[in-house]
Motif scaffolding. Structure first.
Motif, PDB file in Angstrom:
ATOM      1  N   LEU A  58      11.868 -14.467  -6.237  1.00  0.00           N
ATOM      2  CA  LEU A  58      10.566 -14.773  -6.842  1.00  0.00           C
ATOM      3  C   LEU A  58       9.558 -15.223  -5.788  1.00  0.00           C
ATOM      4  O   LEU A  58       8.394 -14.815  -5.801  1.00  0.00           O
ATOM      5  CB  LEU A  58      10.725 -15.866  -7.903  1.00  0.00           C
ATOM      6  N   ASN A  59      10.017 -16.068  -4.890  1.00  0.00           N
ATOM      7  CA  ASN A  59       9.159 -16.563  -3.811  1.00  0.00           C
ATOM      8  C   ASN A  59       8.689 -15.413  -2.920  1.00  0.00           C
ATOM      9  O   ASN A  59       7.495 -15.294  -2.606  1.00  0.00           O
ATOM     10  CB  ASN A  59       9.922 -17.599  -2.988  1.00  0.00           C
ATOM     11  N   LYS A  60       9.625 -14.545  -2.565  1.00  0.00           N
ATOM     12  CA  LYS A  60       9.287 -13.390  -1.720  1.00  0.00           C
ATOM     13  C   LYS A  60       8.308 -12.462  -2.441  1.00  0.00           C
ATOM     14  O   LYS A  60       7.315 -12.003  -1.855  1.00  0.00           O
ATOM     15  CB  LYS A  60      10.562 -12.626  -1.362  1.00  0.00           C
ATOM     16  N   ALA A  61       8.584 -12.192  -3.733  1.00  0.00           N
ATOM     17  CA  ALA A  61       7.733 -11.291  -4.504  1.00  0.00           C
ATOM     18  C   ALA A  61       6.324 -11.850  -4.648  1.00  0.00           C
ATOM     19  O   ALA A  61       5.337 -11.116  -4.565  1.00  0.00           O
ATOM     20  CB  ALA A  61       8.350 -11.056  -5.879  1.00  0.00           C
ATOM     21  N   PHE A  62       6.212 -13.160  -4.867  1.00  0.00           N
ATOM     22  CA  PHE A  62       4.902 -13.792  -5.027  1.00  0.00           C
ATOM     23  C   PHE A  62       4.059 -13.623  -3.768  1.00  0.00           C
ATOM     24  O   PHE A  62       2.887 -13.241  -3.836  1.00  0.00           O
ATOM     25  CB  PHE A  62       5.072 -15.274  -5.351  1.00  0.00           C
ATOM     26  N   PHE A  63       4.648 -13.882  -2.615  1.00  0.00           N
ATOM     27  CA  PHE A  63       3.888 -13.775  -1.372  1.00  0.00           C
ATOM     28  C   PHE A  63       3.619 -12.314  -0.990  1.00  0.00           C
ATOM     29  O   PHE A  63       2.624 -12.030  -0.314  1.00  0.00           O
ATOM     30  CB  PHE A  63       4.609 -14.520  -0.253  1.00  0.00           C
ATOM     31  N   GLU A  64       4.470 -11.394  -1.445  1.00  0.00           N
ATOM     32  CA  GLU A  64       4.172  -9.972  -1.248  1.00  0.00           C
ATOM     33  C   GLU A  64       2.943  -9.575  -2.059  1.00  0.00           C
ATOM     34  O   GLU A  64       2.097  -8.801  -1.582  1.00  0.00           O
ATOM     35  CB  GLU A  64       5.378  -9.120  -1.659  1.00  0.00           C
ATOM     36  N   THR A  65       2.839 -10.112  -3.269  1.00  0.00           N
ATOM     37  CA  THR A  65       1.653  -9.846  -4.094  1.00  0.00           C
ATOM     38  C   THR A  65       0.399 -10.401  -3.434  1.00  0.00           C
ATOM     39  O   THR A  65      -0.635  -9.726  -3.364  1.00  0.00           O
ATOM     40  CB  THR A  65       1.822 -10.464  -5.501  1.00  0.00           C
ATOM     41  N   ILE A  66       0.481 -11.634  -2.944  1.00  0.00           N
ATOM     42  CA  ILE A  66      -0.650 -12.248  -2.238  1.00  0.00           C
ATOM     43  C   ILE A  66      -1.034 -11.416  -1.011  1.00  0.00           C
ATOM     44  O   ILE A  66      -2.222 -11.197  -0.730  1.00  0.00           O
ATOM     45  CB  ILE A  66      -0.319 -13.695  -1.810  1.00  0.00           C
ATOM     46  N   TYR A  67      -0.027 -10.936  -0.288  1.00  0.00           N
ATOM     47  CA  TYR A  67      -0.245 -10.121   0.908  1.00  0.00           C
ATOM     48  C   TYR A  67      -0.981  -8.823   0.557  1.00  0.00           C
ATOM     49  O   TYR A  67      -1.973  -8.463   1.195  1.00  0.00           O
ATOM     50  CB  TYR A  67       1.108  -9.826   1.555  1.00  0.00           C
ATOM     51  N   MET A  68      -0.487  -8.134  -0.481  1.00  0.00           N
ATOM     52  CA  MET A  68      -1.106  -6.869  -0.888  1.00  0.00           C
ATOM     53  C   MET A  68      -2.541  -7.074  -1.344  1.00  0.00           C
ATOM     54  O   MET A  68      -3.453  -6.343  -0.935  1.00  0.00           O
ATOM     55  CB  MET A  68      -0.296  -6.224  -2.023  1.00  0.00           C
ATOM     56  N   VAL A  69      -2.733  -8.069  -2.195  1.00  0.00           N
ATOM     57  CA  VAL A  69      -4.070  -8.334  -2.725  1.00  0.00           C
ATOM     58  C   VAL A  69      -5.006  -8.795  -1.607  1.00  0.00           C
ATOM     59  O   VAL A  69      -6.176  -8.400  -1.558  1.00  0.00           O
ATOM     60  CB  VAL A  69      -3.998  -9.386  -3.853  1.00  0.00           C
ATOM     61  N   GLY A  74       7.087  -0.557   0.108  1.00  0.00           N
ATOM     62  CA  GLY A  74       6.762  -1.867   0.659  1.00  0.00           C
ATOM     63  C   GLY A  74       5.317  -2.246   0.415  1.00  0.00           C
ATOM     64  O   GLY A  74       4.474  -1.399   0.093  1.00  0.00           O
ATOM     65  N   PRO A  75       4.998  -3.510   0.578  1.00  0.00           N
ATOM     66  CA  PRO A  75       3.648  -4.004   0.283  1.00  0.00           C
ATOM     67  C   PRO A  75       2.555  -3.436   1.182  1.00  0.00           C
ATOM     68  O   PRO A  75       1.424  -3.251   0.735  1.00  0.00           O
ATOM     69  CB  PRO A  75       3.776  -5.521   0.458  1.00  0.00           C
ATOM     70  N   THR A  76       2.874  -3.163   2.441  1.00  0.00           N
ATOM     71  CA  THR A  76       1.850  -2.613   3.342  1.00  0.00           C
ATOM     72  C   THR A  76       1.426  -1.226   2.887  1.00  0.00           C
ATOM     73  O   THR A  76       0.232  -0.894   2.866  1.00  0.00           O
ATOM     74  CB  THR A  76       2.366  -2.560   4.789  1.00  0.00           C
ATOM     75  N   ALA A  77       2.404  -0.390   2.510  1.00  0.00           N
ATOM     76  CA  ALA A  77       2.102   0.958   2.018  1.00  0.00           C
ATOM     77  C   ALA A  77       1.311   0.889   0.720  1.00  0.00           C
ATOM     78  O   ALA A  77       0.341   1.643   0.524  1.00  0.00           O
ATOM     79  CB  ALA A  77       3.390   1.745   1.817  1.00  0.00           C
ATOM     80  N   ALA A  78       1.693  -0.008  -0.172  1.00  0.00           N
ATOM     81  CA  ALA A  78       0.991  -0.156  -1.450  1.00  0.00           C
ATOM     82  C   ALA A  78      -0.448  -0.620  -1.233  1.00  0.00           C
ATOM     83  O   ALA A  78      -1.338  -0.284  -2.025  1.00  0.00           O
ATOM     84  CB  ALA A  78       1.735  -1.137  -2.344  1.00  0.00           C
TER      85      ALA A  78
END
Length: 221
Positions: free
Chosen positions: A13-24, A92-96
């Motif tokens: 959950l922690n990893k997913a949350f920061f991936e969302t923040i990163y993408m946005v 991955g988040p960078t590609a998204a």
């Protein structure tokens, strides 16, 4: 049992949350850098304004409308080759972030254009009459006058990107949406689904609250 499942998934959950923040974060930065000048140009090249250029206005408007008319999930898949070219991968988040940025730019550009249209035309005419250059008018008149609307536009765009980032999970984009699909949908785990929904709701509420406060602070009217 439910609590044990959540505790076990806290690292995910922690990893997913920061991936969302990163993408946005990447996407909103790109949308501001590209979308803000695009929105300004869409406005100042309109009929009767100081940089009137109907050819540019029509071409740019067509491109913006064309991208906005494509549903994000289709755009996400269609831009996988571009994501691979830029990020070196399609997952991955960078590609998204590539697809998110492309979707956000025209969306934000139209919000900027609309914010500028709300400025009193008399203010623009007065600036032109004093002999101000186009750059001076944009920098010292248009942007300051439209600042509250632009801040609200950034807020709306960020919230839209949060929703889009959840869809990116369908193609392995990472983030909270990806976690909901992998653990909530595929494994029929309602606890994870509900938890991710609550996380997204809280995130959106915080963004909206912060955006409203900043918009009030910059509104000098």
């Amino acid at each position: 049992m439910l609590l044990d499942n959540l505790v076990a998934l806290l690292p995910e959950l922690n990893k997913a949350f920061f991936e969302t923040i990163y993408m946005v974060g990447i996407s909103i930065l790109v949308s501001i850098i590209v979308g803000l000048p695009t929105g300004v140009l869409l406005f100042v090249t309109d009929k009767g304004l100081f940089l009137e250029n109907q050819l540019f206005k029509n071409i740019a408007g067509f491109i913006v409308n064309m991208i906005r008319s494509v549903p994000f999930i289709i755009l996400l898949i269609a831009l996988l080759p571009l994501a691979n070219l830029i990020a070196g991968t399609t997952i991955g988040p960078t590609a998204a972030s590539v697809s998110l940025s492309v979707a956000a730019i025209p969306f934000f550009a139209r919000i900027v254009e609309q914010s500028l249209r709300e400025i009193d035309k008399g203010v623009i005419e007065a600036a032109v009459a004093t002999g101000a250059t186009p750059w001076m008018i944009i920098k010292d008149v248009l942007i300051p006058e439209a600042k509250p609307g632009i801040v609200q536009g950034v807020t709306i765009t960020i919230i839209s990107l949060v929703a889009y980032s959840a869809m990116a999970g369908i193609v392995g984009g990472g983030g909270v949406g990806d976690l909901a699909i992998r653990f909530g949908y595929y494994r029929y785990d309602n606890t994870i689904m509900i938890t991710t929904v609550i996380i997204l709701i809280c995130l959106v509420q915080l963004i909206q609250f912060g955006g409203d406060r900043i918009a009030k602070l910059v509104d000098k009217r």
